[in-house]
Write a protein that holds these residues in place. Structure first.
Motif, PDB file in Angstrom:
ATOM      1  N   GLY A   1      -3.614   7.634   5.724  1.00 26.19           N
ATOM      2  CA  GLY A   1      -4.658   7.450   4.707  1.00 26.19           C
ATOM      3  C   GLY A   1      -5.335   6.095   4.793  1.00 26.19           C
ATOM      4  N   ARG A   2      -6.476   5.992   4.111  1.00 28.68           N
ATOM      5  CA  ARG A   2      -7.255   4.753   4.141  1.00 28.68           C
ATOM      6  C   ARG A   2      -6.469   3.602   3.519  1.00 28.68           C
ATOM      7  NH1 ARG A   2     -12.703   4.242   4.492  1.00 28.68           N
ATOM      8  NH2 ARG A   2     -12.577   2.620   2.909  1.00 28.68           N
ATOM      9  N   THR A   3      -6.687   2.414   4.080  1.00 27.94           N
ATOM     10  CA  THR A   3      -6.104   1.196   3.502  1.00 27.94           C
ATOM     11  C   THR A   3      -7.260   0.228   3.289  1.00 27.94           C
ATOM     12  OG1 THR A   3      -5.882  -0.123   5.501  1.00 27.94           O
ATOM     13  CG2 THR A   3      -4.148   1.538   5.123  1.00 27.94           C
ATOM     14  N   PRO A   4      -6.999  -0.933   2.685  1.00 30.31           N
ATOM     15  CA  PRO A   4      -8.091  -1.904   2.520  1.00 30.31           C
ATOM     16  C   PRO A   4      -8.694  -2.374   3.854  1.00 30.31           C
ATOM     17  CG  PRO A   4      -6.274  -2.405   1.058  1.00 30.31           C
ATOM     18  CD  PRO A   4      -5.783  -1.326   1.974  1.00 30.31           C
ATOM     19  N   PHE A   5      -8.041  -2.054   4.979  1.00 28.03           N
ATOM     20  CA  PHE A   5      -8.594  -2.440   6.284  1.00 28.03           C
ATOM     21  C   PHE A   5      -9.381  -1.305   6.946  1.00 28.03           C
ATOM     22  CE2 PHE A   5      -4.632  -4.928   5.777  1.00 28.03           C
ATOM     23  CZ  PHE A   5      -5.186  -6.196   5.778  1.00 28.03           C
ATOM     24  N   ALA A   6      -9.607  -0.218   6.213  1.00 30.18           N
ATOM     25  CA  ALA A   6     -10.164   0.980   6.872  1.00 30.18           C
ATOM     26  C   ALA A   6     -11.623   0.828   7.277  1.00 30.18           C
ATOM     27  CB  ALA A   6      -9.983   2.204   5.986  1.00 30.18           C
ATOM     28  N   ARG A   7     -12.334  -0.141   6.691  1.00 27.91           N
ATOM     29  CA  ARG A   7     -13.781  -0.257   6.969  1.00 27.91           C
ATOM     30  C   ARG A   7     -14.419   1.129   6.867  1.00 27.91           C
ATOM     31  NH1 ARG A   7     -13.273  -2.459  12.549  1.00 27.91           N
ATOM     32  NH2 ARG A   7     -11.240  -1.498  12.329  1.00 27.91           N
TER      33      ARG A   7
ATOM     34  N   TRP B   1       0.839  -1.204   0.000  1.00 26.37           N
ATOM     35  CA  TRP B   1       0.000   0.000   0.000  1.00 26.37           C
ATOM     36  C   TRP B   1       0.865   1.240   0.000  1.00 26.37           C
ATOM     37  CZ3 TRP B   1      -4.669  -0.537  -1.502  1.00 26.37           C
ATOM     38  CH2 TRP B   1      -5.588   0.517  -1.372  1.00 26.37           C
ATOM     39  N   GLN B   2       0.256   2.377  -0.280  1.00 25.60           N
ATOM     40  CA  GLN B   2       1.026   3.625  -0.192  1.00 25.60           C
ATOM     41  C   GLN B   2       0.242   4.707   0.521  1.00 25.60           C
ATOM     42  OE1 GLN B   2       1.629   3.647  -4.414  1.00 25.60           O
ATOM     43  NE2 GLN B   2       0.418   5.533  -4.601  1.00 25.60           N
ATOM     44  N   ALA B   3       0.984   5.682   1.010  1.00 24.46           N
ATOM     45  CA  ALA B   3       0.364   6.769   1.794  1.00 24.46           C
ATOM     46  C   ALA B   3      -0.396   7.716   0.863  1.00 24.46           C
ATOM     47  CB  ALA B   3       1.455   7.536   2.532  1.00 24.46           C
ATOM     48  N   ASP B   4      -1.433   8.351   1.411  1.00 26.51           N
ATOM     49  CA  ASP B   4      -2.129   9.447   0.705  1.00 26.51           C
ATOM     50  C   ASP B   4      -1.186  10.622   0.518  1.00 26.51           C
ATOM     51  OD1 ASP B   4      -4.527   8.172   0.706  1.00 26.51           O
ATOM     52  OD2 ASP B   4      -5.527   9.546   2.116  1.00 26.51           O
ATOM     53  N   ASP B   5      -1.522  11.536  -0.394  1.00 25.02           N
ATOM     54  CA  ASP B   5      -0.645  12.719  -0.467  1.00 25.02           C
ATOM     55  C   ASP B   5      -0.874  13.624   0.727  1.00 25.02           C
ATOM     56  OD1 ASP B   5      -1.268  12.078  -3.136  1.00 25.02           O
ATOM     57  OD2 ASP B   5      -2.568  13.898  -3.142  1.00 25.02           O
ATOM     58  N   THR B   6       0.133  14.437   0.924  1.00 22.85           N
ATOM     59  CA  THR B   6       0.116  15.380   2.034  1.00 22.85           C
ATOM     60  C   THR B   6       0.227  16.761   1.400  1.00 22.85           C
ATOM     61  OG1 THR B   6       1.300  13.722   3.275  1.00 22.85           O
ATOM     62  CG2 THR B   6       1.309  15.929   4.195  1.00 22.85           C
ATOM     63  N   PRO B   7      -0.870  17.528   1.350  1.00 21.08           N
ATOM     64  CA  PRO B   7      -0.839  18.784   0.614  1.00 21.08           C
ATOM     65  C   PRO B   7       0.214  19.771   1.121  1.00 21.08           C
ATOM     66  CG  PRO B   7      -3.050  18.361   1.540  1.00 21.08           C
ATOM     67  CD  PRO B   7      -2.166  17.199   1.905  1.00 21.08           C
ATOM     68  N   ASP B   8       0.335  19.864   2.452  1.00 18.95           N
ATOM     69  CA  ASP B   8       1.210  20.911   2.990  1.00 18.95           C
ATOM     70  C   ASP B   8       1.869  20.415   4.266  1.00 18.95           C
ATOM     71  OD1 ASP B   8       2.380  23.325   3.533  1.00 18.95           O
ATOM     72  OD2 ASP B   8       0.554  24.246   4.352  1.00 18.95           O
ATOM     73  N   PRO B   9       2.905  19.549   4.118  1.00 16.11           N
ATOM     74  CA  PRO B   9       3.505  18.949   5.313  1.00 16.11           C
ATOM     75  C   PRO B   9       4.260  19.964   6.162  1.00 16.11           C
ATOM     76  CG  PRO B   9       4.787  18.391   3.364  1.00 16.11           C
ATOM     77  CD  PRO B   9       3.580  19.129   2.878  1.00 16.11           C
ATOM     78  N   ARG B  10       4.032  19.934   7.449  1.00 14.94           N
ATOM     79  CA  ARG B  10       4.773  20.801   8.400  1.00 14.94           C
ATOM     80  C   ARG B  10       5.190  19.970   9.587  1.00 14.94           C
ATOM     81  NH1 ARG B  10       2.389  26.735   7.581  1.00 14.94           N
ATOM     82  NH2 ARG B  10       2.527  26.343   5.376  1.00 14.94           N
ATOM     83  N   LEU B  11       6.463  20.027   9.879  1.00 15.66           N
ATOM     84  CA  LEU B  11       6.973  19.270  11.021  1.00 15.66           C
ATOM     85  C   LEU B  11       6.496  19.922  12.318  1.00 15.66           C
ATOM     86  CD1 LEU B  11       8.824  16.903  11.791  1.00 15.66           C
ATOM     87  CD2 LEU B  11      10.690  18.554  11.908  1.00 15.66           C
ATOM     88  N   LEU B  12       5.792  19.164  13.154  1.00 16.92           N
ATOM     89  CA  LEU B  12       5.299  19.722  14.417  1.00 16.92           C
ATOM     90  C   LEU B  12       6.229  19.367  15.578  1.00 16.92           C
ATOM     91  CD1 LEU B  12       1.462  19.028  14.025  1.00 16.92           C
ATOM     92  CD2 LEU B  12       2.763  21.055  13.355  1.00 16.92           C
ATOM     93  N   VAL B  13       6.701  18.140  15.611  1.00 16.63           N
ATOM     94  CA  VAL B  13       7.655  17.721  16.653  1.00 16.63           C
ATOM     95  C   VAL B  13       8.600  16.706  16.043  1.00 16.63           C
ATOM     96  CG1 VAL B  13       7.664  17.333  19.156  1.00 16.63           C
ATOM     97  CG2 VAL B  13       5.535  17.035  17.908  1.00 16.63           C
TER      98      VAL B  13
END
Ligand code: AMP
Ligand code: MG
Length: 487
Positions: free
Chosen positions: A118-124, A26-38
């Motif tokens: 992001g959603r995966t095939p297990f997300a129900r 599987w792969q991650a959803d896109d991240t429109p505007d990533p910002r490092l918080l910690v």
């Protein structure tokens, strides 16, 4: 000209390679505007990752699942689980991805996984996402647990995604990067067992042995040795929880790790006024996962693990059950022994003091603490002053002063050691009102309270001037605290 840091990260994909039937690529959803918080710089160093690289655009791509490093094969893991006692045959990572495994600088192999990717095939029915608040909660509580010496998964970073997440209101979204000895759960074994494929179950058990309990290979019955090691690990772990007043909140079998690490920080919280019935989770209406029930629940979960392992323990089911029950039956004594030695340390008592003296003293203390609604963490920490000649800090926490005085007199006669107590009784834990304050500010973009809370709780035994408010229980108007699950 800015220098772009370089970093090589070499991943393995052992789980995906060896146990493909328990994983979905599987792969991650896109991240429109990533910002490092910690970012956890000391953990990054343990993983040989350069913090300045992790802060760079490329580093953020790794922390959000868009940069798939060499050797990594991102997968959503399949697992089953008993949730509040009811069996769900197919849970799995609905919003998480295992990127793969890396070797840390001590040569230990660890999983790097994302939560909220992001959603995966297990997300129900779930949206596959996570809000900033709960991911900051996992970060601060897991790092506090680590600093308290409690085995736990770790948190490497929280990255804001720039995407909103619909909960009761719209909230900012985030991805947490989690580092764990593995993500094998009791529920992973339940899932493998339910496939009916004993070969798969055996390969899963072999994988668990190689990652966590390599000594089991040499045992006469390696799978029984694996079970024995998991029972021992959980007895130790839950004793540590009880000693620091930790309430996990959702001890479903899919939230119990084979490694013996605390995993899946959802509606967890630290108990303040001592009471075995303490529950914080809004969904735990029956109190199944109350503070005082945790050892019993751990044993119940281990019985579910035993059921899953039966075909590996012996060819005859009756014999397999007998073998498993034999080890399961040792849980209570192992828990009691870990808890007693932990209590002895909390009270500063030498090993030479007889258990016949310590046990009734501890039992009496627990009922005094409960009857007087005494704050767990403050009590043990302030008690060491009594050894140094000033009983007032501990005494002032009680309504029943005569009860405390009688108890303290008996205890002081045993010659407790204050330094021993201060090494094991923390000054700073992630107090619920401070966690809420840090999460609320963090969700609004102010990470200052989170940074200050982390500073206190990641060095919990050293009392420091200026941090007084981090040592105090919640103000009375904080009310009855509730935490929310899976948000
Ligand atoms: P938890 O209570 O966090 O241990 O999660 C229980 C199950 O629900 C796991 O299979 C999770 O992956 C799944 N889950 C929790 N929250 C979400 C979500 N927002 N979207 C998809 N799956 C979720
Ligand atoms: Mg879970």
């Amino acid at each position: 000209m800015s220098v772009v840091p370089r970093q090589t990260v070499s991943f393995d994909n052992q789980f995906a390679r060896e146990l493909g039937q328990l994983a979905v690529l599987w792969q991650a959803d896109d991240t429109p505007d990533p910002r490092l918080l910690v970012l956890n710089e000391s953990l990054a160093a343990e993983l040989d990752l350069d913090p300045s690289w992790l802060r760079s655009p490329e580093g953020l791509r790794l922390l959000t699942g868009h940069l798939v490093p060499d050797g990594a094969t991102p997968v959503a893991q399949a697992y089953a689980g008993h949730q509040f006692g009811g069996y769900s045959p197919r849970l799995g990572d609905g919003r998480a991805l295992l990127l793969g495994e890396v070797d840390d600088t001590a040569g230990r192999k660890v999983d790097i996984a994302l939560k909220g990717s992001g959603r995966t095939p297990f997300a129900r029915g779930g949206d596959g996402l996570a809000a900033v608040g709960p991911m900051l909660r996992e970060y601060v509580i897991s790092e506090a647990m680590h600093a308290l010496g409690v085995p736990t998964t770790r948190s490497l970073a929280v990255v804001g995604t720039g995407r909103s997440v619909q909960r009761e209101t719209l909230l900012p979204g985030a991805v947490l990067t989690r580092v764990a000895s593995s993500h094998l759960r009791v529920g992973t074994f339940q899932y493998a067992r339910a496939t009916g494929d004993t070969d798969l179950l055996r390969r899963l058990a072999d994988h668990a042995i190689s990652r966590h309990h390599p000594d089991a290979t040499a045992a006469q019955n390696p799978y029984l040795a694996l079970f024995e090691a998991v029972v021992a690990g959980q007895a130790q772990l839950v004793a540590r929880w009880m000693l620091v007043g930790f309430v996990h909140g959702v001890m479903n079998t899919d939230n119990m790790a084979i490694s013996g690490e605390t995993i899946d920080y959802g509606p967890c919280a630290f108990m303040e006024a001592v009471d075995p019935a303490t529950v914080y989770s809004s969904i735990d209406t029956g109190g199944r996962y109350a503070y005082g029930n945790q050892p019993g629940v751990a044993q119940w979960n281990l019985a579910r693990l035993a059921e899953a392992l039966l075909p590996l323990l012996h060819t005859e089911e009756g014999q397999a059950v007998e073998l498993a029950m034999g080890y399961l039956g040792t849980f209570s004594a192992q828990f009691a022994s870990a808890w007693s030695s932990g209590m002895r340390a909390k009270l500063g008592l030498a090993d030479s003091v007889s258990a016949d003296v310590v046990e009734p003293l501890v039992a009496e203390l627990l009922s005094l603490l409960q009857d007087n609604h005494v704050d767990h963490t403050s009590f043990y920490r302030q008690l060491s002053d009594a050894v140094r000649g000033d009983a007032e800090p501990a005494r002032s926490l009680f309504v029943d002063l005569a009860g405390f005085d009688a108890w303290a007199g008996r205890w002081l006669a045993l010659n407790p050691r204050a330094e021993r107590m201060d090494r094991v009784n923390p000054v700073y834990i992630p107090r619920n009102h401070l966690v809420e304050e840090a999460l609320a500010a963090g969700s609004d973009g102010d990470l200052g309270p989170m940074a200050r809370l982390l500073d206190a709780v990641t060095d919990p035994y050293e009392e420091r001037p200026g941090l007084e408010r981090y040592a105090e229980p919640a103000p009375a108007d904080f009310g009855r605290y509730r935490t929310y699950c899976g948000t």
